[in-house]
Design a protein around this motif. Structure first.
Motif, short mmCIF file in Angstrom:
data_model
loop_
_atom_site.label_atom_id
_atom_site.label_comp_id
_atom_site.label_asym_id
_atom_site.label_seq_id
_atom_site.Cartn_x
_atom_site.Cartn_y
_atom_site.Cartn_z
N UNK A 153 -1.21 15.25 12.95
CA UNK A 153 -2.17 14.42 13.05
C UNK A 153 -1.80 13.71 14.44
N UNK A 154 -0.99 13.92 15.05
CA UNK A 154 -0.59 13.29 16.40
C UNK A 154 0.11 12.21 16.22
N UNK A 155 0.82 11.69 15.13
CA UNK A 155 1.46 10.62 15.01
C UNK A 155 3.04 10.63 14.66
N UNK A 156 3.89 10.09 15.38
CA UNK A 156 5.09 10.32 14.81
C UNK A 156 5.61 9.09 13.91
N UNK A 157 5.68 9.40 12.62
CA UNK A 157 5.87 8.38 11.75
C UNK A 157 7.27 8.14 11.47
N UNK A 158 7.76 6.95 11.38
CA UNK A 158 9.17 6.22 11.07
C UNK A 158 8.81 5.91 9.54
N UNK A 159 9.56 6.44 8.73
CA UNK A 159 9.69 6.06 7.16
C UNK A 159 10.79 5.23 6.79
N UNK A 160 10.79 4.31 6.36
CA UNK A 160 11.97 3.38 5.81
C UNK A 160 11.73 3.45 4.13
N UNK A 161 12.79 3.50 3.67
CA UNK A 161 12.69 3.79 2.07
C UNK A 161 13.67 2.52 1.53
N UNK A 162 13.09 1.85 0.40
CA UNK A 162 13.54 0.63 -0.24
C UNK A 162 13.83 0.72 -1.74
N UNK A 163 14.58 0.54 -2.32
CA UNK A 163 14.75 0.58 -4.05
C UNK A 163 14.87 -0.60 -4.44
N UNK A 164 13.77 -1.02 -5.25
CA UNK A 164 13.84 -2.15 -6.16
C UNK A 164 13.85 -1.99 -7.68
N UNK A 165 13.81 -2.94 -8.23
CA UNK A 165 13.73 -2.84 -9.98
C UNK A 165 12.82 -3.66 -10.38
N UNK A 166 11.71 -3.15 -10.98
CA UNK A 166 10.77 -3.98 -11.52
C UNK A 166 9.51 -4.49 -10.71
N UNK A 167 8.19 -4.32 -11.57
CA UNK A 167 6.90 -4.60 -10.88
C UNK A 167 6.85 -5.84 -10.21
N UNK A 168 7.55 -6.86 -10.51
CA UNK A 168 7.28 -8.30 -9.95
C UNK A 168 7.91 -8.31 -8.58
N UNK A 169 9.28 -7.40 -8.53
CA UNK A 169 10.01 -7.41 -7.37
C UNK A 169 9.25 -6.77 -6.04
N UNK B 262 2.43 -3.21 9.83
CA UNK B 262 3.17 -2.49 10.89
C UNK B 262 2.09 -1.66 11.61
N UNK B 263 2.56 -1.18 12.80
CA UNK B 263 1.70 -0.48 13.63
C UNK B 263 1.54 0.93 13.15
N UNK B 264 0.21 1.75 13.46
CA UNK B 264 0.17 2.99 12.99
C UNK B 264 1.57 3.72 13.32
N UNK B 265 1.96 4.65 12.48
CA UNK B 265 3.18 5.09 12.81
C UNK B 265 4.63 4.64 12.08
N UNK B 266 4.23 3.59 11.47
CA UNK B 266 5.37 2.83 10.68
C UNK B 266 5.02 2.94 9.18
N UNK B 267 5.90 3.47 8.14
CA UNK B 267 5.65 3.31 6.83
C UNK B 267 6.84 2.89 5.94
N UNK B 268 6.63 1.69 5.16
CA UNK B 268 8.06 1.26 4.69
C UNK B 268 7.37 1.59 3.11
N UNK B 269 8.36 2.14 2.42
CA UNK B 269 7.85 2.50 1.12
C UNK B 269 8.91 1.94 -0.01
N UNK B 270 8.53 1.19 -1.10
CA UNK B 270 9.37 0.83 -2.13
C UNK B 270 9.14 1.65 -3.27
#
Length: 345
Positions: free
Chosen positions: A70-86, A36-44
Motif C-alpha cells: 500500500x506504499x507504507x513502511x509500517x513499524x510494528x511494536x508488540x507488547x504483552x499484557x495480562x487481563x482485559x483491564x490492563x 501514532x502517525x500512519x505507518x506506526x502500529x503498536x499491538x497489545x
C-alpha cells in the motif's frame, strides 16, 4: 507507555505484567497521548494459542508486507499484557493502537467510550472453547464452589472468563445473582495460574483457562473440567482485537494492512497447522511439546478466523444485568464494518 519487547516474558511473567499494568494505569491518569502517525502500529496481546493469528502475522511480517503493497513502511511494536483491564487502560491511554482481549473487555470499553473514542472490534481471533478447571475433587459443577475455593481469571469481573462464569451463574441462580462467584476469583496470568494449579499446594484450586494451558492442566490426573464455555453459549468467539475510531480513521492504510495480514494468517493456519504450531513455539518461546500443540490446534472445535461468531448473546446478557449501559442492536454495533468481515454474529 508500555515497555516494548522483542521477545515474550519468561520467568517472572506475573511480576512483569503487574509492573507493566501499573505503568499503563499511570499513563491513563495523565494526559492522553497523541495517536501514532500512519505507518506506526503498536499491538497489545495476551497469552495463549488464541493469539495464533498475531503470532503468524508477526513471524511472517505480514503487516509490513501489506503495508509495503500500500506504499507504507509500517513499524510494528508488540507488547504483552495480562487481563482485559490492563489492555483497555493501555488503549485508552494511547499507549497501544490495537488491543487484544476477550469479548467481555471489548463490550466494557465499547460501552464506556460510546459516543466518545468509539472503541470497536477490528476482528475476531477465532472460535475456541475455554475450560473452567479445578483440582478440588469436591467441585463437580459451579454450584460446588465455596469460600474455600479460589479461581484464577485474567481480570476479575471483566475478562471473558469472568463473564462466562457470570453467564453460567445467571443461568443457574438467576440474573440477580449473576456475580455470585466473583468473590472467589483472583487476577492471575494464564501461565502462572496453570503452573500453580498443576503443582498444587496453594490456595488456588480453580482456573478459567484458555488453550494451550487448559489442555496442559487436564493432563494432570488431579485436574478436571468443571465448565466448558461452549456449554454456556455454544461455539463463539471469545477473544477479539479492537481499536479506537480515531486510529482507524487517521491510519487507513496501516489499519487495512493489519486486517489483510490477519486474513492471510488465518489462511496459513488452515493450510499448515504443524507450521502454525512451530510459529507459536518460535514466537512465544513456549516449552510445550510440539506434538501436543499440533493436536490442540487441530481440535475440530477450533476455528481460526477473523469473522466473529455468536458474540451478541454475551452483549445482551451484559446489558440485561446492568454490566453495560448501552444496548447494542446487533454485533455490528461493536464491530467496525470492513470488507474482510463478510459475516458475523
Amino acid at each position: 507507555m508500555p515497555q516494548k519487547r522483542s521477545t515474550f516474558p519468561g520467568k517472572g511473567r506475573f511480576g512483569a505484567a503487574l509492573t507493566l499494568a501499573a505503568s499503563v494505569l499511570a499513563a491513563t491518569l495523565g494526559a492522553p497521548q497523541a495517536a501514532q502517525a500512519e505507518g506506526q502500529l503498536r499491538i497489545a496481546e495476551q497469552f495463549g494459542v488464541v493469539y495464533l493469528l498475531l503470532n503468524v502475522a508477526r513471524d511472517q511480517q505480514l503487516i509490513e508486507k501489506h503495508g509495503k503493497e500500500a506504499g507504507v513502511d509500517i513499524k510494528v511494536d508488540w507488547t504483552q499484557l495480562s487481563g482485559g483491564s490492563a489492555v483497555n487502560d493501555a488503549l485508552l491511554s494511547g499507549a497501544v493502537d490495537i488491543a487484544g482481549a476477550g469479548v467481555g473487555p471489548l463490550l466494557t470499553i465499547w460501552d464506556r467510550t460510546h459516543g466518545k473514542q468509539n472503541v470497536k472490534a477490528v476482528a475476531s481471533l477465532g472460535n475456541f472453547p475455554y475450560y473452567l478447571v479445578s483440582n478440588n475433587p469436591n467441585v463437580k459443577t459451579i454450584a460446588d464452589f465455596s469460600e474455600k475455593d479460589r479461581i484464577a481469571v485474567p481480570a476479575v469481573g471483566v475478562s471473558v472468563q469472568s463473564r462466562y462464569l457470570q453467564f453460567a451463574s445467571a443461568k443457574l441462580w438467576g440474573d440477580a445473582e449473576y456475580n455470585r462467584l466473583d468473590k472467589y476469583t483472583v487476577n492471575l496470568p494464564h501461565p502462572d495460574a496453570a503452573a500453580a494449579l498443576k503443582t498444587g499446594g496453594t490456595e488456588l484450586n480453580g482456573h478459567f483457562s484458555n488453550p494451550p494451558f487448559q489442555e496442559q492442566e487436564v493432563e494432570n490426573k488431579n485436574v478436571h473440567v468443571v465448565l466448558n464455555s461452549y456449554d454456556v453459549l455454544g461455539p463463539n468467539s471469545p477473544t477479539v482485537l479492537f481499536a479506537t475510531e480515531k486510529f482507524r480513521d487517521e491510519n487507513p492504510k496501516t489499519y487495512q494492512a493489519f486486517i489483510d495480514a490477519l486474513a492471510d494468517a488465518a489462511d496459513y493456519i488452515k493450510r499448515d497447522k504443524p507450521g502454525a504450531a512451530d510459529t507459536y513455539i518460535r514466537v512465544t518461546h513456549s516449552s510445550i511439546d510440539r506434538a501436543q500443540l499440533i493436536k490442540i490446534i487441530e481440535n475440530p472445535q477450533f476455528e481460526f478466523t477473523i469473522n466473529p461468531k455468536n458474540t451478541y448473546p454475551m452483549a445482551e446478557f451484559l446489558y440485561r444485568v446492568g454490566a453495560i449501559k448501552t444496548k447494542p442492536t446487533s454485533w455490528k454495533d461493536y464491530f467496525f464494518q470492513d470488507a474482510k468481515l463478510l459475516e458475523g454474529s
